[in-house]
Design a protein around this motif. Structure first.
Motif, PDB file in Angstrom:
ATOM      1  N   LYS A  14       0.814  -1.220   0.000  1.00  0.00           N
ATOM      2  CA  LYS A  14       0.000   0.000   0.000  1.00  0.00           C
ATOM      3  C   LYS A  14       0.843   1.263   0.000  1.00  0.00           C
ATOM      4  N   ALA A  15       2.042   1.191   0.563  1.00  0.00           N
ATOM      5  CA  ALA A  15       2.911   2.369   0.651  1.00  0.00           C
ATOM      6  C   ALA A  15       3.674   2.640  -0.642  1.00  0.00           C
ATOM      7  N   LEU A  50       2.275   0.530  -6.884  1.00  0.00           N
ATOM      8  CA  LEU A  50       1.279  -0.521  -6.688  1.00  0.00           C
ATOM      9  C   LEU A  50      -0.094   0.025  -6.297  1.00  0.00           C
ATOM     10  N   GLU A  51      -0.283   1.329  -6.463  1.00  0.00           N
ATOM     11  CA  GLU A  51      -1.526   1.954  -6.003  1.00  0.00           C
ATOM     12  C   GLU A  51      -2.769   1.455  -6.731  1.00  0.00           C
ATOM     13  N   ASP A  52      -2.617   0.935  -7.942  1.00  0.00           N
ATOM     14  CA  ASP A  52      -3.780   0.438  -8.678  1.00  0.00           C
ATOM     15  C   ASP A  52      -3.954  -1.077  -8.576  1.00  0.00           C
ATOM     16  N   LYS A 108      -7.011  -2.161  -3.904  1.00  0.00           N
ATOM     17  CA  LYS A 108      -8.364  -1.643  -4.162  1.00  0.00           C
ATOM     18  C   LYS A 108      -9.468  -2.567  -3.637  1.00  0.00           C
ATOM     19  N   ASN A 109      -9.215  -3.890  -3.626  1.00  0.00           N
ATOM     20  CA  ASN A 109     -10.227  -4.870  -3.214  1.00  0.00           C
ATOM     21  C   ASN A 109      -9.542  -5.982  -2.433  1.00  0.00           C
ATOM     22  N   SER A 110      -9.118  -5.660  -1.238  1.00  0.00           N
ATOM     23  CA  SER A 110      -8.291  -6.592  -0.463  1.00  0.00           C
ATOM     24  C   SER A 110      -9.042  -7.839  -0.017  1.00  0.00           C
ATOM     25  N   GLU A 164       2.034  -7.663 -14.883  1.00  0.00           N
ATOM     26  CA  GLU A 164       3.450  -8.016 -14.954  1.00  0.00           C
ATOM     27  C   GLU A 164       4.303  -6.988 -14.217  1.00  0.00           C
ATOM     28  N   ALA A 165       3.951  -5.707 -14.342  1.00  0.00           N
ATOM     29  CA  ALA A 165       4.707  -4.657 -13.647  1.00  0.00           C
ATOM     30  C   ALA A 165       4.596  -4.843 -12.124  1.00  0.00           C
ATOM     31  N   GLU A 166       3.387  -5.136 -11.627  1.00  0.00           N
ATOM     32  CA  GLU A 166       3.202  -5.368 -10.189  1.00  0.00           C
ATOM     33  C   GLU A 166       3.995  -6.594  -9.740  1.00  0.00           C
TER      34      GLU A 166
END
Length: 139
Positions: free
Chosen positions: A102-103, A107-109, A114-116, A125-127
């Motif tokens: 979250k920090a 990775l904000e999107d 968003k839906n934990s 792939e980027a995440e």
């Protein structure tokens, strides 16, 4: 190849349980959410996923691989529910906590942010690359 995240309560089924099953893997059964089920229907053999401990730990702790595509969940007679089989690939050298995720603005999107509550979810792939880097683990 696609990337995913599988959430599990370690008191029910944890990383050590997954590892203990070796190459035989395990059904990712018990999912009773249509969106999560539909994600599993998209999975292909060889896709990779993060193994995420929910509850108190709330961290990515390992990498798994899909070894069987969607099939009826053996834990129910209800034909609506399907699952995939996964096997452990490798542990994270350093678990990556939900707070770390979250920090990180990269990775904000992420669906996890968003839906934990969703137990099976896609990962870009980027995440995937960012989280493997944070965990000092080979993608």
């Amino acid at each position: 190849m696609a990337y995913w995240l599988f959430k599990s309560e370690p008191s029910t089924w944890g990383w050590d349980d997954q590892v203990a099953n070796g190459d035989a893997g395990e059904e990712w059964d018990g999912v009773r959410n249509y969106q999560a089920r539909n994600f599993m229907r998209e999975m292909k053999i060889g896709d990779r996923g993060f193994f995420y401990h929910s509850q108190k730990e709330r961290a990515v702790v390992g990498i798994v691989e899909v070894i069987a595509e969607a099939h009826p969940d053996s834990k129910t007679d209800d034909p609506r529910w399907e699952c995939v089989d996964i096997m452990a690939v490798r542990p994270f050298l350093e678990p990556v906590s939900l707070d770390q995720i979250k920090a990180d603005p990269r990775l904000e999107d992420m669906v996890l942010v968003k839906n934990s509550r969703l137990s099976v979810q896609p990962v870009t792939e980027a995440e995937w690359q960012v989280i493997c880097g944070l965990g000092k683990t080979k993608p």
